[in-house]
Design an enzyme around this catalytic site. Structure first.
Site, PDB file in Angstrom:
ATOM      1  CB  ALA A  48      -0.864   0.094   1.374  1.00  0.00           C
ATOM      2  CD  GLN A 184       1.909 -11.357  -2.328  1.00  0.00           C
ATOM      3  OE1 GLN A 184       1.743 -12.655  -1.902  1.00  0.00           O
ATOM      4  NE2 GLN A 184       0.907 -10.466  -2.564  1.00  0.00           N
ATOM      5  CG  ASP A 225      -2.765  -3.587   1.482  1.00  0.00           C
ATOM      6  OD1 ASP A 225      -2.377  -3.399   0.534  1.00  0.00           O
ATOM      7  OD2 ASP A 225      -2.359  -4.724   2.247  1.00  0.00           O
TER       8      ASP A 225
END
Length: 311
Positions: A48, A184, A225
């Site tokens: 983000a 990730q 986020d």
């Protein structure tokens, strides 16, 4: 940091292409807002805060290419459609929009984008300092996804805590869940921690509760986020389950996020939009099908952790 996630070069912005990690450390030079949009949409850059920073530079590139207010505002609208959940995107674009609507010259628009980047660097450092004080001299931690330098304009949110703790002379060990489906954790966090001298231990997503139970984990640090006014937090899918495990087992669960991640227009997590991505992310691995042809797929990439589960 031994790499640069985002670098402004005057007439373009350079990013590390995260899709190639950990096998290839390639960089992309983005020269247009359309290229920035594609980089965000296609996960060349993610996280983000990093999305917010690169979006600001996308507006700067629009100003360089076509200084007309109307055209720049059109590019801001385009960039706003790249990812729906990460609030930093909309925060940064709103700041840039105000500068553009004020009739600012190109130089001022560029300076605002650089300012957003520099602010994120400073915020990451401060959050890391605050969080590092929560850890003992020898700490075992866990995270999820990637909330490090790859996800921000600075040293990271959650991983910034570990970097600052290391600077203080503390010994840190971090369990890193792989974070399916985009991996990730395995591809990015494991690579980033190792590159910067932090002991990282990769684990399967399904092993999180077992590791918390058996390894005497001191604390969990995750990023965010989007955060609602009541503290409900959207983060990578699997974060909610990790928080439930942490509460059951008695491990402190911390969210590390800047004020730019707080959406003051949303009261609770029920109102946070949750992005769903391509089913191929689940049915394929490196373009090889791993699920039956025709299987139905649901691929939400974020979940919402209630504020009651956050320390």
């Amino acid at each position: 940091m031994k790499f640069k996630t985002i670098e402004w070069l005057g007439d373009r912005v350079r990013i590390i292409d995260q899709r190639g990690l950990p096998l290839k450390e390639n960089y992309l030079d983005l020269r247009t807002p359309e290229e920035v949009y594609d980089a965000i949409k296609n996960m060349a850059i993610r996280g983000a805060p990093a999305i917010g920073v690169i979006a600001g530079y996308g507006v700067a590139l629009a100003a360089l290419r076509d200084g007309s207010k109307e055209q720049i505002l059109n590019k801001i609208e385009l960039l706003s459609k790249s990812r729906p959940t990460a609030y930093n995107l909309f925060y940064a674009l709103e700041r840039m929009k105000k500068i553009v609507e004020s009739g600012a010259e190109t130089d001022k628009i560029i300076r605002e984008a650089i300012k957003i980047h520099n602010e994120d660097i400073e915020i990451c450092n401060k959050m890391g300092e605050y969080g590092s004080k929560l850890l003992p001299e020898k700490a075992i931690c866990m995270t999820i996804c990637n909330a490090g330098a790859l996800a921000t304009g600075g040293i990271g949110t959650a991983l910034g805590v570990f970097y600052k703790a290391k600077e203080m002379g503390k010994v840190i060990k971090v369990f890193v869940p792989e974070t399916r489906p985009f991996l990730q954790g395995a591809r990015l966090t494991a690579w980033e921690l190792m590159k910067n001298g932090i002991e990282a231990v990769l684990i399967a997503d399904g092993a999180k509760a077992f590791i918390l139970q058996r390894e005497k984990v001191d604390a969990i640090f995750v990023g965010a986020d989007r955060i609602a006014l009541n503290g409900d937090t959207a983060n990578k899918i699997g974060t909610f389950g990790l928080a439930i495990n942490a509460e059951k087992i008695g491990v402190p669960f911390y969210v590390v996020a800047p004020s730019t991640t707080f959406d003051r227009t949303i009261k609770t997590g029920e109102d946070i939009p949750i992005e769903e991505r391509n089913p191929d992310e689940i049915t394929h691995l490196n373009e090889i099908r791993i699920a039956p042809e025709g299987i139905k797929v649901k691929n939400p990439v974020f979940d919402v952790t209630p504020h009651s589960l956050i320390n």
